[in-house]
Design a protein around this motif. Structure first.
Motif, PDB file in Angstrom:
ATOM      1  N   ASP A 111      46.787  35.571  42.766  1.00 28.11           N
ATOM      2  CA  ASP A 111      45.579  36.403  42.737  1.00 28.11           C
ATOM      3  C   ASP A 111      45.864  37.877  42.466  1.00 28.11           C
ATOM      4  N   SER A 112      47.080  38.195  42.032  1.00 25.87           N
ATOM      5  CA  SER A 112      47.329  39.585  41.625  1.00 25.87           C
ATOM      6  C   SER A 112      46.620  39.813  40.288  1.00 25.87           C
ATOM      7  N   SER A 113      46.137  41.027  40.075  1.00 24.43           N
ATOM      8  CA  SER A 113      45.451  41.287  38.806  1.00 24.43           C
ATOM      9  C   SER A 113      46.434  41.116  37.649  1.00 24.43           C
ATOM     10  N   ASN A 114      47.708  41.390  37.900  1.00 26.25           N
ATOM     11  CA  ASN A 114      48.715  41.219  36.857  1.00 26.25           C
ATOM     12  C   ASN A 114      48.812  39.754  36.434  1.00 26.25           C
ATOM     13  N   ARG A 116      46.572  37.429  36.875  1.00 24.29           N
ATOM     14  CA  ARG A 116      45.294  37.026  36.292  1.00 24.29           C
ATOM     15  C   ARG A 116      45.171  37.477  34.834  1.00 24.29           C
ATOM     16  N   SER A 117      45.654  38.691  34.580  1.00 25.31           N
ATOM     17  CA  SER A 117      45.450  39.249  33.241  1.00 25.31           C
ATOM     18  C   SER A 117      46.628  38.996  32.324  1.00 25.31           C
ATOM     19  N   CYS A 118      47.647  38.294  32.853  1.00 24.25           N
ATOM     20  CA  CYS A 118      48.865  38.106  32.060  1.00 24.25           C
ATOM     21  C   CYS A 118      48.559  37.233  30.843  1.00 24.25           C
ATOM     22  N   GLU A 136      42.572  27.108  37.956  1.00 25.93           N
ATOM     23  CA  GLU A 136      41.530  26.716  36.994  1.00 25.93           C
ATOM     24  C   GLU A 136      40.415  25.929  37.688  1.00 25.93           C
ATOM     25  N   ASP A 137      40.811  25.033  38.622  1.00 25.17           N
ATOM     26  CA  ASP A 137      39.813  24.233  39.354  1.00 25.17           C
ATOM     27  C   ASP A 137      38.870  25.130  40.151  1.00 25.17           C
ATOM     28  N   ALA A 140      36.498  26.870  37.788  1.00 24.09           N
ATOM     29  CA  ALA A 140      35.484  25.946  37.265  1.00 24.09           C
ATOM     30  C   ALA A 140      34.411  25.652  38.310  1.00 24.09           C
ATOM     31  N   ALA A 141      34.814  25.702  39.591  1.00 25.60           N
ATOM     32  CA  ALA A 141      33.858  25.434  40.676  1.00 25.60           C
ATOM     33  C   ALA A 141      33.087  26.697  41.084  1.00 25.60           C
ATOM     34  N   GLY A 142      33.294  27.784  40.341  1.00 25.46           N
ATOM     35  CA  GLY A 142      32.589  29.031  40.657  1.00 25.46           C
ATOM     36  C   GLY A 142      33.147  29.739  41.879  1.00 25.46           C
TER      37      GLY A 142
END
Length: 323
Positions: A111-114, A116-118, A136-137, A140-142
């Motif tokens: 959950d680091s922004s790095n 996530r944005s990698c 991803e799951d 997808a589940a919001g």
């Protein structure tokens, strides 16, 4: 599983009394190769000192305590990783983990922004990390949580980050940088030092989302952080072996700690990880003393364990370890 390398007796002997400071074992939210109780039994047979139970999602100190009771000769250590599932940068969660005996605190990983944005592609043929599907799951589940941010818009550590570091320092825990961007690791280490954190490790600087350059590695080592060389990073094709070996040599073996990051069902047995790494390093021309510093002495420092009689009086010992 004969396709996995078999450690030599020489390597097994070299890594005796070591800790593997990064293993992913069951019970976990994804399939793992072995559970912590069976692993402790194998550690006892091999003369290995202990292991740190890493989960991206749940604190592991209570599990570790039960493992120590079942296998008293093996020092299973608990940890907490500051992802969304524990409330991110949550000093209360860290304090509770510390009181429960946890030794390691990983800053955000999945959950680091790095992370996530990698956008860095895994090199061709590399195995993707097992947690990628779970993330991803959730998305997808919001239920995608906001990324966990350590710094404000001015580049200053947020209050919760400082509070976490305060707890780490107070309990003499080990701070691991997780999947932070290389720049963020460069920003947080001096703050941690200033706040009294003694044991620090830069989590797999060669990993796809880190790719930390050598100058930054040296700069952080000079501030007392150890550079974690995870066997799985080159083993699963995320970085070339040459880069991995060259970084260890160029940043100095005394500044590196070897861990396995094993536990995935398709990878070698967890208890073989450090010995496999030892054989590979010896083949590459590292000395037995260098291998022992990286696998045994530096891992014991991070684990908060007593130094052994053959431990060199290098910089980690001088920074407050009981010698």
């Amino acid at each position: 599983m004969s396709q996995h390398p078999q450690p030599t007796e020489r390597a097994r002997e070299l890594v005796r009394d070591s800790y593997d400071v990064h293993v992913h074992i069951a019970p976990d939210v994804m399939k793992r190769r072995i559970d912590d109780i069976d692993l402790a039994a194998r550690y006892a047979q091999l003369g290995l000192a202990g292991f740190v139970i890493k989960s991206h999602y749940t604190p592991t100190a209570e599990r570790a305590e039960l493992v120590r009771k079942i296998q008293p000769g093996v020092d299973a250590l608990g940890a907490i990783t500051l992802n969304a599932s524990v409330g991110g940068l949550n000093p209360v969660a860290v304090e509770i983990a510390a009181r429960g005996g946890a030794q390691f605190v990983w800053l955000p990983t999945v959950d680091s922004s790095n992370q996530r944005s990698c956008l860095a592609e895994e090199p061709e043929g590399a195995k993707p990390p097992m947690w990628a599907q779970l993330q991803e799951d959730l998305k997808a589940a919001g239920m995608e949580a906001q990324s966990v941010e350590l710094f404000d818009d001015q580049g200053e550590p947020v209050l919760a980050a400082r509070q976490v570091l305060e707890v780490v320092a107070k309990h003499d825990m080990t701070l691991a940088t997780g999947h932070l961007h290389s720049e963020e690791s460069g920003q947080i280490v001096p703050v941690a030092v200033e706040m009294g954190v003694k044991r620090m490790v830069i989590t797999h600087p060669e990993f796809t989302s880190q790719r930390m350059v050598l100058d930054r590695q040296r700069e952080l080592a000079a501030q007392g952080a150890l550079l974690e060389r995870c066997l799985t990073t080159p083993l699963t094709g995320k970085v070339s072996w040459d880069v991995w070996y060259d970084h260890i040599r160029d940043a100095g073996p005394e500044n590196s700690v070897v861990s396995s990051d094993l536990g995935q069902p398709f990878n070698p047995p967890v208890e073989d990880g450090l010995a496999i790494a030892a054989d590979l390093l010896l083949e590459r021309g590292f000395t037995e003393d260098e291998v022992r510093i990286m696998t045994v002495h530096n891992s014991r420092w991070l684990a908060g364990a007593e130094p052994l009689g053959d431990a060199p009086s290098h910089h980690h010992a001088k920074k407050g370890a009981t010698v």
